[in-house]
Design a protein around this motif. Structure first.
Motif, short mmCIF file in Angstrom:
data_model
loop_
_atom_site.label_atom_id
_atom_site.label_comp_id
_atom_site.label_asym_id
_atom_site.label_seq_id
_atom_site.Cartn_x
_atom_site.Cartn_y
_atom_site.Cartn_z
N THR A 123 3.82 54.08 118.57
CA THR A 123 3.70 53.81 117.14
C THR A 123 2.25 53.65 116.71
O THR A 123 1.83 54.18 115.67
CB THR A 123 4.48 52.53 116.79
OG1 THR A 123 5.83 52.72 117.18
CG2 THR A 123 4.42 52.21 115.32
N GLU A 156 12.74 55.46 115.08
CA GLU A 156 11.44 54.81 115.20
C GLU A 156 10.35 55.63 114.49
O GLU A 156 9.48 55.09 113.82
CB GLU A 156 11.08 54.64 116.68
CG GLU A 156 9.88 53.73 116.87
CD GLU A 156 9.58 53.45 118.33
OE1 GLU A 156 10.47 53.71 119.18
OE2 GLU A 156 8.47 52.99 118.62
N ALA A 159 10.69 55.12 110.78
CA ALA A 159 10.17 53.81 110.37
C ALA A 159 8.64 53.81 110.38
O ALA A 159 7.99 53.27 109.47
CB ALA A 159 10.71 52.73 111.30
N THR A 160 8.06 54.44 111.42
CA THR A 160 6.59 54.49 111.51
C THR A 160 6.01 55.26 110.32
O THR A 160 5.02 54.83 109.70
CB THR A 160 6.17 55.18 112.83
OG1 THR A 160 6.77 54.48 113.90
CG2 THR A 160 4.67 55.19 113.00
N GLU A 162 7.39 55.67 107.44
CA GLU A 162 7.58 54.88 106.23
C GLU A 162 6.43 53.87 106.08
O GLU A 162 5.91 53.66 104.99
CB GLU A 162 8.92 54.14 106.31
CG GLU A 162 9.31 53.45 105.01
CD GLU A 162 10.56 52.61 105.17
OE1 GLU A 162 10.74 51.68 104.36
OE2 GLU A 162 11.35 52.86 106.12
N GLY A 163 6.04 53.27 107.21
CA GLY A 163 4.92 52.34 107.18
C GLY A 163 3.63 53.03 106.80
O GLY A 163 2.82 52.49 106.04
#
Lengths: 531, 347
Positions: A123, A156, A159-160, A162-163
């Motif tokens: 990540t 994952e 989500a990464t 999105e961050g």
């Protein structure tokens, strides 16, 4: 005195080379009056002023007729194009394989690519790569998950991403591939409502990756660069000359390869930053590629240093060994370009190969012809020409297609410096003689044995046409297959090259033997140059 | 018609120009996710002030819970924010027990909690020169407009540093200069230098080396040595190498040598991105190099300097290459014709 309205100053401000060319009417027809190329950094006005001054000294009467006296600089119409560094696309994917598939397509659409994969980078690696300075867009891709591990990885990754896109400094997001469409229920190129967009996958379309390549070309934020204008020029030139033309342009920040016929492009063009004259990332592979073509004995460390210095100062020591090193780097660049564009390599040999770009700016014409013959190895007969005044970019940038095409029709003879003609037969059998060649031209008749594996040079000056009669012992391929072939060829700075070497070219593994062979081939093309 | 003298003067402008002094240098300091920024945009920073804490081995860990639909963070958390660790969670009082989540940079929400980039060992990045913060972006880096002037190099490696400027002549001079008395100095080496000498210099407390040229292999050896030091988890003293010209061996350019000579004994800084030597302008100011001063950067006369005489038009050079040329008078009185692209001038 006012400047003649048909005078045009064409300026190409490249990343390494700044060039200017003056076009003006002579005997009622527009001609190229002069051109100049210098290291980048010189001001546009100074470059143009130097060219005008040179023309005034060379032909004061013509300069007076066209109104190019002192003070004309400000009033001469100009057509200027500029190079820009390629935009950077960061590709994030769960696996290296998925990432490389997108990077490959983006690398043919003019994007410089970087990437990170969840698998090895994690990540933090993904986030770091995406947030680096100078990133113009972010592509996220993935394969449809077939196991729980893959589903977890995709979750994952999502989500990464999105961050990353939640940060104020995030680059534009492009979701690539079927998975993104399935997730989002979007049609191709539809904005997702959050500044991001969906793009077709790297395998979608025919040929595979074509829709993605096309989309990425349109998303290129650098705008109309000289390389893009040169593609327009190629299409017009092919129409004006009614011939099939291949353009091989190699510059400081990238390369362009395209084939056009009288009715337009024959296949997708390729804008390839990875095929720049000296790659940005000088890894061992990049250094070895140049070493493979170098006639200068250098170890890998020293060659890397020479290439790094060449990248820092592209015009430094452009003579002597420096000139040979440049052409070794240019051959390596064209080799990369050929490797990355198999669909263009599969086309029949074009009528004319046009060589362009700053990588060739200071090289002697015959040496350029051999460099192209070494690397682009299609069976058949082609003429070779050089965009010596770097006019393709500026003229391709003329908006009005009628004006542009008229200019190409008028300037076709001046625009390109003829390098010569290339005859490459396929399927020669090893032996002492494969047949006999007879050239009938204005200077008389020349006859010579065709020795397999050899490179034979027949003197044929620019502007002369000749008929070449080829009689082989066994059938060979040259577009068509046969024993007895007759072709028309044009002369050039390098004359007629009869290339009986292997297709593809095979070079000895041992460096000393390879250098000796390359030197033997090149000797005639650099002849008289060391005085 | 323009006079010949005017034309010769104008032709000089065709020679590639190099800026001797940058009066408003801007430096960038790269940061990664998990690094903590200690300054904000618009802040004025002074020499030695901490700019950021860099994680040596960043890792991903669980951070604070994501605010629910009915809860509101004050202020709302978002990716890139710094999470100071437990005790601030939910705005409750500090608790005397092991923290539930370490401090770190928020990466993204997952399963109701933020994931953060954190670590155990940090190095403080100090400001090598005073300036004003133009940009502070978590995960990417800082951009600072530095006070003073700068001399640009072609490459640099290491950690931005500061020290008093001292000169050493050649590798022999450098080896002779390597004792603890030079600790805290930035050495200008005029001549050949290799990675071994540079690593020894670093070991004796030297803060930086400025060289006219350095082979790529030596630069890579140096970077590998630095990576090994970093892996040992010992605190790294700031040390940087700045290369002024490139990899080919050349002496320091005259105007550059004069400038660095005038700075001898004074504090200067090396920043790595872009490669710069930063300093307060010397007083009295050194006179700029003559307008017609040129330096040969390539070919047989590499490193020599002289005076521009006139443009020489297109000339044929070895290997049959046609290039724009110039006639120059070298400092020893010799007159030479060289490729215009092999020259440089300072502006």
């Amino acid at each position: 005195m006012t400047v003649d309205p048909n005078v045009l100053l064409a300026i190409d401000l490249g990343a390494a080379t700044a060039s200017a060319a003056l076009i003006g009417p002579v005997d009622g027809r527009r001609r190229l009056l002069g051109s100049l190329a210098l290291p980048a950094g010189v001001s546009e006005d100074r470059l143009a002023d130097h060219l005008l001054e040179r023309i005034r000294r060379a032909d004061p009467a013509l300069a007076d007729d066209l109104g190019l006296g002192d003070g004309a600089l400000a009033t001469v119409p100009r057509r200027i194009v500029r190079s820009a560094p390629p935009p950077t696309l960061v590709v994030l994917a769960p696996t290296v394989r998925a990432r490389l598939a997108v990077e490959r397509v983006a690398g043919l659409a003019g994007w410089r690519t970087r990437g990170a994969s969840l698998e090895p980078d994690g990540t933090i690696g993904l986030t770091r790569t995406a947030l680096e300075r100078g990133v113009d867009a972010l592509a996220v891709t993935g394969d449809p998950a077939t196991s729980r591990e893959e589903t977890t990885a995709m979750t994952e990754l999502a989500a990464t991403v999105e961050g990353i896109v939640g940060r104020p400094s995030a680059p534009r997001l492009i979701r690539v591939g079927e998975l993104a469409r399935d997730d989002l229920g979007l049609e191709p190129e539809a904005p997702t409502g959050e500044g991001s967009m969906y793009a077709p996958g790297p395998e979608a379309g025919e040929p595979p990756g074509e829709p993605l390549r096309h989309l990425l070309e349109r998303l290129d934020p650098t705008g109309p660069t000289s390389r893009r204008s040169a593609l327009t020029a190629l299409i017009d030139l092919a129409a004006a000359l009614d011939r099939r033309i291949e353009l091989v342009e190699v510059g400081f920040d990238g390369a362009l390869r395209a084939v056009a016929g009288p009715h337009g492009l024959e296949a997708s063009p390729a804008f390839v930053p990875a095929a720049s004259a000296v790659p940005l990332d000088l890894d061992d592979d990049a250094v070895d590629e140049v070493l493979a073509w170098s006639t200068v004995a250098l170890d890998r460390h020293r060659m890397r240093d020479r290439l790094r210095d060449l990248r820092l100062s592209p015009w430094l020591e452009a003579h002597g060994d420096g000139a040979r090193l440049r052409l070794a780097a240019a051959r390596a660049a064209v080799t990369r370009l050929v490797t990355l564009t198999p669909w263009l390599e599969a086309l029949p040999a074009p009528d004319l190969i046009v060589v362009a770009g700053g990588a060739w700016a200071a090289a002697p014409g015959p040496a350029i012809a051999l460099a192209i013959a070494d690397v682009i190895r299609r069976p058949g007969t082609s003429q070779l020409a050089f965009d010596h005044a770097r006019l393709l970019g500026p003229l391709g940038a003329i908006e009005d297609p009628v004006e542009r095409q008229a200019l190409f029709a008028e300037l076709a003879d001046d625009l390109l410096a003829p390098l010569g003609s290339l005859i490459v037969p396929l399927g020669l059998r090893a032996g002492r003689s494969a047949g006999r060649l007879t050239v009938r031209g204005p200077a008389g008749e020349t006859s010579l044995d065709l020795v397999p594996g050899g490179l034979q040079l027949v003197d044929l000056p620019p502007g002369q046409l000749a008929e070449v009669d080829l009689r082989f012992r066994d059938p060979v391929g040259m577009g068509t297959r046969g024993r007895h072939l007759t072709v028309q060829v044009g002369g050039g700075l390098g004359g007629l090259l009869v290339d009986l070497r292997d297709i593809p070219l095979r070079l000895p593994e041992r460096p000393e033997r390879r250098r000796a062979l390359l030197e033997a081939w090149q000797a005639a093309f650099w002849a008289g140059g060391d005085q | 018609m323009t006079s010949d003298v005017e034309t010769d003067e104008r032709d000089l402008e065709l020679v590639p120009a190099r800026r001797l002094l940058d009066p408003e240098p801007i430096a960038r300091f790269e940061l990664a996710p998990g690094d903590r920024i200690l300054v904000a945009e618009g802040d004025r920073v002074s020499v030695g002030m901490g700019l950021a804490e860099r994680q040596r081995e960043p890792r991903v860990d669980d951070g604070p819970p994501v605010a629910g639909a009915t809860e509101v963070d004050h202020p709302a958390l978002r990716a890139g924010d710094w999470w100071p660790g437990d005790g601030h969670e939910g705005g409750g009082p500090l608790r005397r027990r092991h923290p539930r989540s370490p401090a770190g940079e928020l990466l993204h929400p997952e399963d109701g909690r933020w994931r953060i980039a954190t670590g155990s060992h940090v190095d403080v990045l100090e400001a090598p020169a005073a300036g004003t913060v133009l940009e502070a972006i978590p995960g990417r880096g800082l951009t600072i407009r530095l006070a003073g002037s700068a001399l640009a190099g072609t490459s640099a490696a290491g950690i931005p540093t500061r020290g008093r400027l001292e000169r050493a002549i050649g590798e022999t001079g450098l080896r002779g200069a390597l004792d603890v008395g030079r600790a805290g100095a930035i050495l200008v080496v005029d001549g050949r230098i290799d990675s071994e000498a540079i690593i020894r210099a670093r070991a004796t407390g030297v803060r930086g080396v400025i060289a006219s040229s350095l082979a790529g292999k030596d630069l890579r050896d140096l970077q590998a040595s630095e990576a090994r030091q970093r892996a040992s988890l010992q605190p790294l003293a700031p040390f940087a190498v700045l290369v002024l010209d490139g990899t080919a061996r050349r002496p320091l350019a005259g105007p550059v040598a004069d400038l660095l000579g005038s700075l001898e004994g004074r504090e200067v800084a090396i920043v790595v991105d872009p490669p710069l030597v930063v300093f307060n302008p010397p007083s009295p100011a050194i006179p700029p190099p003559g307008r017609d001063r040129v330096r040969v950067m390539g070919g047989d006369l590499v490193g020599r300097e002289g005076r521009w005489l006139r443009g020489a038009g297109l000339r044929r050079f070895p290997a049959g290459v046609l290039l724009e040329a110039a006639t120059i008078a070298l400092d020893d009185g010799e007159v030479a014709t060289v490729a215009l692209a092999d020259l440089e001038r300072f502006v």
